[in-house]
Design an enzyme around this catalytic site. Structure first.
Site, PDB file in Angstrom:
ATOM      1  CB  THR A   1      -1.795   5.572  -2.049  1.00  0.00           C
ATOM      2  OG1 THR A   1      -1.790   4.142  -1.903  1.00  0.00           O
ATOM      3  CG2 THR A   1      -2.972   6.129  -1.288  1.00  0.00           C
ATOM      4  CB  THR A   2       1.003   2.526  -5.563  1.00  0.00           C
ATOM      5  OG1 THR A   2       0.872   1.922  -4.279  1.00  0.00           O
ATOM      6  CG2 THR A   2       2.340   2.150  -6.169  1.00  0.00           C
TER       7      THR A   2
ATOM      8  CG  ASP B   1      -1.828   1.198   1.283  1.00  0.00           C
ATOM      9  OD1 ASP B   1      -2.629   1.356   0.357  1.00  0.00           O
ATOM     10  OD2 ASP B   1      -1.719   1.994   2.227  1.00  0.00           O
TER      11      ASP B   1
END
Length: 536
Positions: A103-104, A70
């Protein structure tokens, strides 16, 4: 300047001269240094993108280990000193707060934009012109996403679209082998607390708990609250049906004197009088709970063995040391009121639950309290099982992403197709739009189009495919067939059609990725002076 020296044991060490005097960076040198720092952070996350992305192991100074892919968690756990790297951390955090997923991807996108900006800087283009070109290109990309988006119709009975989208989110996590069951749990939890008329979801009403033991498949959704406590006395009943719950923030103990005077007891009679007085206090408290019709007491504070013994003898089950957050959730779920003083306890303030039961796990002494079939079932709990603590923590993070995706779809049911197909389609649109701008900005707009290809290229690379060859083939297919939902076949299914593979992403999540990445890159490009505190 530095030189080597040797200590008395013959070990070599390096002496740095004037180490404390840091050089001040300004102008183009500062911009390039900032770009390099941003790229370094992006490269760390690049290998974590997609369903075949690798995981990172992070070790804290205390020795605690976190294994995750994550993006927000990786950057949050990293000890980052560089101010530009901190901006990238904030970028990931913003995406996590606003959308909860992607988010990545947002950091990979920002890194690609910085990489292209570096090439433009080397060609003599001013940072401001690059930033302006990126702004124009981001608007073209966001508008094109609106055009290629599809509306997903769903209802309380037809939730398959929501489940499929949550499965796409979970496919890149460690828990992907159970993605179907976890996606169903996430969707049921969101629908249980959602207000579909107002298109609003309060995720605070969904509690995610975990307990080591069992296997991931044992994860369940409980329409109620799970509290990591047990009955205060082992002989109290373990199952209460149609429970009337008194939720107390006052302790079961006599009031303490507010003075600093001492009470001396020098005879047995005086001690006996004091003991009877204390017992009378306990009796009154227990009787008050019984009089209002309570069949279970949940208390924020503890009570001693005498009060516990009395509660058991008076057939009033009790739970002690329940945290404030849990108390609030219990009050919301059961429709009860939190009572700060025994004098204020009334039948109307009791919470109601169809079933309260204590559940034991395996051969251990671990027990938890399940409060189910509540009067107001708006609060629900996802109870995760797993082989170790790290697995449970990573599952919690994965479930959070799935919950956020389901919430976003309820707010706005527009989706785009994943697997890099949306980025490729936007790249082609931005490339075509660059021709409308005769100035220097067109170089930046074309660079933006090339940056969008970084996401599908990273997906291909992480899946063990030839990145340039795979991306070129998909791009050619999109142009030839004029189909925008062709992406990278990461799972080697045999088709590039993301619609057939059921790979979806929310429109607002993808738009936010592009907008946030562009904003942060513009900010980095406009910094031309790095001044350290030692200079003041």
């Amino acid at each position: 300047m530095s030189f080597a020296a040797f200590d008395e044991s013959g070990r070599r060490f390096i002496i740095l001269r004037e180490q404390e005097q840091k050089a001040r960076l300004s102008g183009l040198e500062a911009v390039k240094t900032n770009v390099t720092a941003g790229k370094a952070v992006s490269r760390i996350l690049r290998t974590s993108l997609g369903p075949k992305g690798m995981d990172k192991m992070l070790q804290s100074p205390d020795g605690d280990i976190v294994i995750t892919n994550d993006g927000a968690t990786i950057l949050d756990q990293m000890d980052v000193d560089n101010p530009i790297a901190k901006l990238m951390v904030e970028l990931s955090r913003s995406q996590d707060y606003e959308i909860g997923d992607g988010t990545t991807g947002v950091v990979v996108m920002a890194g690609a934009l910085l990489e292209q900006a570096e090439n433009l800087l080397d060609r003599g283009i001013h940072p401001i012109r690059i930033a302006e070109g990126y702004e124009v290109a981001s608007r073209i990309a966001v508008e094109h996403l609106e055009k290629i988006a599809h509306k997903f119709e769903f209802g309380e009975t037809d939730v398959e679209p929501l489940i499929q989208t949550c499965m796409t989110t979970l496919s890149s996590k460690i828990v992907n082998r159970c993605k179907r069951s976890l996606a169903e749990i996430a969707v049921k939890a969101v629908l249980a607390v959602a207000d579909l008329e107002r298109k609003d979801v309060n995720l605070d009403l969904i509690k995610v708990e975990g307990k080591v033991g069992g296997k991931l498949e044992d994860t369940e959704l409980i329409y109620g609250i799970v509290v990591d406590k047990d009955m205060s006395h082992p002989q109290m009943p373990k199952k209460i049906e149609d429970a009337n719950i008194a939720i107390l923030t006052c302790p079961f103990e006599p009031p303490k004197p507010k003075t600093k005077h001492k009470v001396e007891i020098d005879t047995v009679e005086k001690f006996e009088t004091l003991r009877k007085q204390e017992q009378h206090y306990f009796d009154e408290m227990v009787q008050k709970c019984k009089d209002v019709g309570a069949t279970l007491v949940i208390c924020q504070w503890g009570f001693d063995d005498e009060a516990n013994h009395l509660l058991m003898h008076r057939n009033l089950p009790a739970v002690r040391w329940v945290g404030g957050v849990e108390l609030e959730l219990i009050a919301i779920a059961t429709g009860g009121r939190i009572v700060p003083r025994f004098q204020e306890l009334t039948p109307e303030k009791l919470g109601r639950a169809g079933l309260v039961r204590e559940k034991a796990f395996g051969t251990t002494k671990d027990r938890m309290l399940y409060i189910e079939h509540c009067a107001n079932s708006k609060a629900v709990t996802i109870f995760i099982r797993g082989g170790n603590k790290m697995m449970i923590e990573e599952t919690k993070r994965s479930i959070h992403d799935a919950l956020c995706v389901a919430r976003n779809l309820i707010r706005n049911n527009s989706i785009v197709y994943g697997g890099g197909s949306a980025e490729i389609a936007c790249s082609l649109a931005v490339e075509a739009g660059a021709d409308r701008f005769p100035g220097v900005e067109q170089y930046a707009i074309r660079a933006f189009a090339e940056s969008l290809d970084a996401v599908p290229m990273a997906l291909a690379e992480n899946s063990g495919l030839q990145p340039i060859e795979t991306l070129s083939a998909v791009k050619h297919q999109q142009i030839k067939e004029n189909i925008t939902h062709l992406g990278i076949d990461c799972n080697d299914v045999g088709t590039n059609d993301m619609r057939e593979q059921y790979v979806f992403e929310t429109l607002i999540g993808k738009q936010q990725q592009i907008l946030l990445a562009t904003q942060v890159v513009k900010m980095i490009l406009k910094i031309d002076d790095v001044i350290t505190p030692s200079e003041f």
